[in-house]
Write an enzyme that holds these catalytic residues in place. Structure first.
Site, PDB file in Angstrom:
ATOM      1  CG  HIS A  99      -8.852  58.042 -37.308  1.00 30.38           C
ATOM      2  ND1 HIS A  99      -8.828  59.383 -37.587  1.00 30.38           N
ATOM      3  CD2 HIS A  99      -8.467  57.408 -38.454  1.00 30.38           C
ATOM      4  CE1 HIS A  99      -8.456  59.565 -38.845  1.00 30.38           C
ATOM      5  NE2 HIS A  99      -8.223  58.384 -39.397  1.00 30.38           N
ATOM      6  CG  ASP A 102      -8.799  60.189 -33.896  1.00 31.05           C
ATOM      7  OD1 ASP A 102      -7.566  60.183 -34.029  1.00 31.05           O
ATOM      8  OD2 ASP A 102      -9.605  60.104 -34.835  1.00 31.05           O
ATOM      9  CD  GLU A 230      -9.391  60.618 -46.622  1.00 28.11           C
ATOM     10  OE1 GLU A 230      -8.447  61.376 -46.324  1.00 28.11           O
ATOM     11  OE2 GLU A 230     -10.326  60.374 -45.840  1.00 28.11           O
ATOM     12  CG  HIS A 269      -5.392  63.063 -49.395  1.00 27.84           C
ATOM     13  ND1 HIS A 269      -6.040  62.019 -48.776  1.00 27.84           N
ATOM     14  CD2 HIS A 269      -4.638  63.647 -48.421  1.00 27.84           C
ATOM     15  CE1 HIS A 269      -5.698  61.971 -47.505  1.00 27.84           C
ATOM     16  NE2 HIS A 269      -4.847  62.951 -47.257  1.00 27.84           N
ATOM     17  CG  ASP A 294     -11.778  64.089 -45.373  1.00 23.02           C
ATOM     18  OD1 ASP A 294     -12.943  63.899 -45.007  1.00 23.02           O
ATOM     19  OD2 ASP A 294     -10.818  63.403 -44.978  1.00 23.02           O
ATOM     20  CG  ASP A 305      -2.240  66.089 -46.423  1.00 22.05           C
ATOM     21  OD1 ASP A 305      -2.802  67.142 -46.758  1.00 22.05           O
ATOM     22  OD2 ASP A 305      -2.846  65.016 -46.253  1.00 22.05           O
ATOM     23  CG  ASP A 307      -4.418  67.712 -43.205  1.00 20.78           C
ATOM     24  OD1 ASP A 307      -4.980  67.485 -44.282  1.00 20.78           O
ATOM     25  OD2 ASP A 307      -3.805  66.851 -42.554  1.00 20.78           O
ATOM     26  CG  ASP A 337      -8.726  65.326 -42.726  1.00 19.84           C
ATOM     27  OD1 ASP A 337      -8.173  65.496 -41.623  1.00 19.84           O
ATOM     28  OD2 ASP A 337      -8.359  64.476 -43.542  1.00 19.84           O
TER      29      ASP A 337
END
Length: 435
Positions: A99, A102, A230, A269, A294, A305, A307, A337
């Site tokens: 991103h 980031d 996404e 997700h 991802d 979430d 991750d 991700d």
């Protein structure tokens, strides 16, 4: 060179008997699986945000990590870029994703923010040329800054929409210049907190207009990568408009965009939407929408979430089954991700997470390839639907019979079907045989 990973050496494949925690046991990038190199099947990528920008926070606590680039502005961003490419080299992976926020700090204005991103982008370009590392996809963060608290493309304020457009334009162009193979749109707050202050139809029109603008600009600048959406059902918003693959497809079809966009599907997700990962892959593939993945997982006892890195080879084998059956991911890949836990403080922990994740993907890939090569799974699936390949079944699908004609045939031929076993347990055992 930085000294962030001091004392750690390049991760290599050592085979399934290795006890070295900093070696691959199953991921052998050059191993040929189903006629193609393992790396070319998986196309693994490192997520810049979770790996280098995450601070170890969760919904109930803040920063636990101590990284030397935190709170250091552009100088910190440059150090972070140095460390990132050292990490890519240590893991020996071909791709990364980012991103805009980031890689560079936001400025006081959009122009300043975009300038910061461009400056780090120039560093990326040099590093990529030196190392051969490639960009799987870029994206703009349209959800963290408070200006986006009511959405970006779906915000009731057109000035926010315009600001988001300027942000995406910059990142899309940079992604193109860096040779990025995809561009992702994740609507982190493209949804609503309450219907009491929301015009859902209006916001859908806004979202579609934004997507049209992105597609048009991608074509204008010659970007030949894939535009990806996404899906996610909720969190941070109460309800997000890109709930799951089927919802996204319906939205795209309504606005005539179903041939312009594919999906980037995330394991976590899918779970939050009440689906399995393989369900989302199967639906996307059936619709011609499966673009990229991802790779992560959620904690089944947590409501958000989380991750975490993938670690279930059996589930990953089913995922790869659908990917292999459609001929692979094309320009897509597997982006990690995923983030280390907030108590995993050491630089080596970043390596452990990705090593385990890549080994899980490798096992899943080989399991799926063996399952397909064996043929029994596909044979049983085809056998279950064989009645549709000829006779009345074929005529029904071809539209050759009316409802009345079908009913007449049932009476004339005294059709009285009896249920047949779905063999779920047998099929579960069959899949596990190859993992």
């Amino acid at each position: 060179m930085s000294d962030f990973f001091k004392g750690l050496s390049k991760v290599k494949y050592e085979g399934s008997e290795s006890k070295n925690p900093l070696a691959y046991r199953h991921y052998n990038k050059d191993e040929i699986v189903a006629g193609k190199r393992m790396e070319d099947h998986i196309r693994p990528a490192i997520a810049y945000w979770h790996t280098f920008a995450a601070e170890g926070g969760d919904p109930f606590g803040g920063r636990t990590f101590d990284r030397p680039w935190y709170d250091k502005g552009m100088e910190g961003a440059k150090l972070k870029a140095e460390v990132a490419f050292e990490f890519f080299d240590l893991l020996d992976v071909p791709f990364f994703c980012f991103h805009d926020v980031d890689i560079a700090p936001e400025g006081a204005t959009l122009a300043e923010s975009n300038k910061n991103v461009r400056e780090i982008g120039d560093i990326f370009a040099k590093k990529m040329e030196q190392t051969g590392t490639k960009l799987l996809w870029g994206t703009a963060n349209l959800f963290s800054n408070r200006r986006y608290m009511a959405g970006a493309a779906t915000n009731p304020d057109p000035d926010v929409f315009a600001y988001a457009a300027g942000q995406v334009k910059n990142v899309l162009e940079l992604t193109h210049e860096l040779g990025g193979q995809n561009y992702v749109l994740w609507g982190g707050r493209e949804g609503y907190e309450t219907l009491l202050n929301t015009k859902v139809g209006h916001e859908a029109d806004q979202m579609a207009r934004f997507l049209h603008l992105v597609i048009d600009h991608a074509k204008k600048i010659g970007f030949d990568g894939t535009i990806l959406i996404e899906p996610k059902p909720q969190e941070p918003s109460k309800h997000q408009y890109d709930f799951d693959v089927a919802t996204v497809y319906g939205f795209l079809q309504r606005y005539g965009l179903e041939k312009e966009v594919k999906c980037n599907i995330e394991v976590g997700h899918a779970f939050l939407a009440g689906h399995s990962f393989e369900h989302e892959l199967a639906i996307a593939s059936s619709l011609g929408m499966l673009g990229s993945v991802d790779a992560n997982r959620n904690d089944l006892q947590s409501g958000w979430d989380t991750d975490q890195f993938p670690n279930n080879a059996g589930e990953m084998a089913l995922a790869f089954y659908y990917i292999l059956k459609q001929g692979g991911l094309g320009k897509g890949g597997f982006n990690f991700d995923a983030k280390v836990r907030r108590q995993s403080l050491d630089p080596a922990d970043l390596l452990y997470g990705h090593i385990g994740g890549l080994d899980t993907l490798a096992r899943g890939l080989k399991g799926a390839a063996a399952l397909i090569a064996d043929g029994e799974f596909d044979r049983l699936l085809d056998e279950r639907y064989a009645g549709w390949d000829s006779g009345m079944g074929k005529d029904i699908l071809a539209g050759k019979l009316s409802l009345a004609e079908i009913a007449d045939r049932v009476h004339a031929e005294n059709i009285n079907p009896q249920p047949r076993s779905g063999r779920q347990e047998y099929l579960e055992n069959l899949v596990n045989r190859f993992v």
